[in-house]
Design an enzyme around this catalytic site. Structure first.
Site, PDB file in Angstrom:
ATOM      1  NE  ARG A 102     -10.793   4.215   7.752  1.00  0.00           N
ATOM      2  CZ  ARG A 102     -10.331   2.858   8.452  1.00  0.00           C
ATOM      3  NH1 ARG A 102     -11.206   2.674   8.969  1.00  0.00           N
ATOM      4  NH2 ARG A 102      -9.295   2.237   7.663  1.00  0.00           N
ATOM      5  CG  ASP A 103      -6.000  12.324   8.252  1.00  0.00           C
ATOM      6  OD1 ASP A 103      -5.870  11.482   8.776  1.00  0.00           O
ATOM      7  OD2 ASP A 103      -6.569  13.031   7.062  1.00  0.00           O
ATOM      8  CB  ILE A 104      -8.735  11.966  14.849  1.00  0.00           C
ATOM      9  CG1 ILE A 104      -9.970  12.052  14.213  1.00  0.00           C
ATOM     10  CG2 ILE A 104      -8.234  13.420  15.973  1.00  0.00           C
ATOM     11  CD1 ILE A 104     -10.837  13.354  14.229  1.00  0.00           C
ATOM     12  CB  THR A 124      -2.149  10.967   9.199  1.00  0.00           C
ATOM     13  OG1 THR A 124      -3.226  11.655   8.685  1.00  0.00           O
ATOM     14  CG2 THR A 124      -0.934  11.734   9.338  1.00  0.00           C
TER      15      THR A 124
END
Length: 170
Positions: A104-106, A144
């Site tokens: 969920r935040d690559i 992000t």
């Protein structure tokens, strides 16, 4: 006899995020991070709760630059390493998915490179959830912003493909 990285999670921020999953038995960041072993993922040695009721994670110390800083600075260190780093980042994401999670935040901010930028490791499992129906419901907008998939932005149901979108944007 070893230098390590120590992450102490902000209790208020952690509680706010965890409240979204109340009653779902979501694993902690430390539980998730320590359950995934892969050459391109930061090694988590231990995790627990401080005397101030804050989660902590003890992990390998990564003594290199963040991928984001190399990209922003158009670093020459990236020359001849870009394809290798892309492959390693993809392999780390595959390991997360094979372990049954959605990161969920690559984004480049969550990869730390070796000093010579010849390799990298994925870090930060603070937003990671199990790839199970109850954790993929609409309305959970985390990550992000510049790397969020359209499904996340529009608060639609999600799955592991949101990480693949973010990887492509990265």
């Amino acid at each position: 006899d070893q230098i390590v990285g120590l992450k102490i999670l902000d209790k208020a921020k952690t509680d706010f995020l965890e409240a979204r999953f109340r009653g779902l038995n979501k694993p902690t960041e430390g539980e998730i991070a320590s359950s995934i072993q892969h050459p391109y993922i930061v090694v988590t040695y231990s995790h627990g709760i401080t005397t101030n009721d804050e989660q902590f994670i003890v992990m390998e110390f990564l003594d290199g630059p963040g991928l984001i800083s190399l990209l922003i600075g158009r670093s020459k260190l990236l020359d001849n390493h870009r394809l290798t780093l892309c492959r390693q980042a993809g392999a780390s994401l595959e390991a997360v998915h094979n372990a049954g999670y959605i990161h969920r935040d690559i984004c480049p901010r969550n990869f730390v490179c070796a000093k010579d930028a010849s390799s990298l490791k994925l870090i930060d499992f603070g937003l990671t959830v199990p790839a199970e129906k109850e954790f993929m419901q609409p309305g959970i907008r985390t990550g992000t912003p510049n790397y969020m998939s359209p499904e996340v932005v529009r608060r639609k149901p999600t799955d592991q493909r949101l990480d693949i979108f973010s990887f492509g944007v990265s």
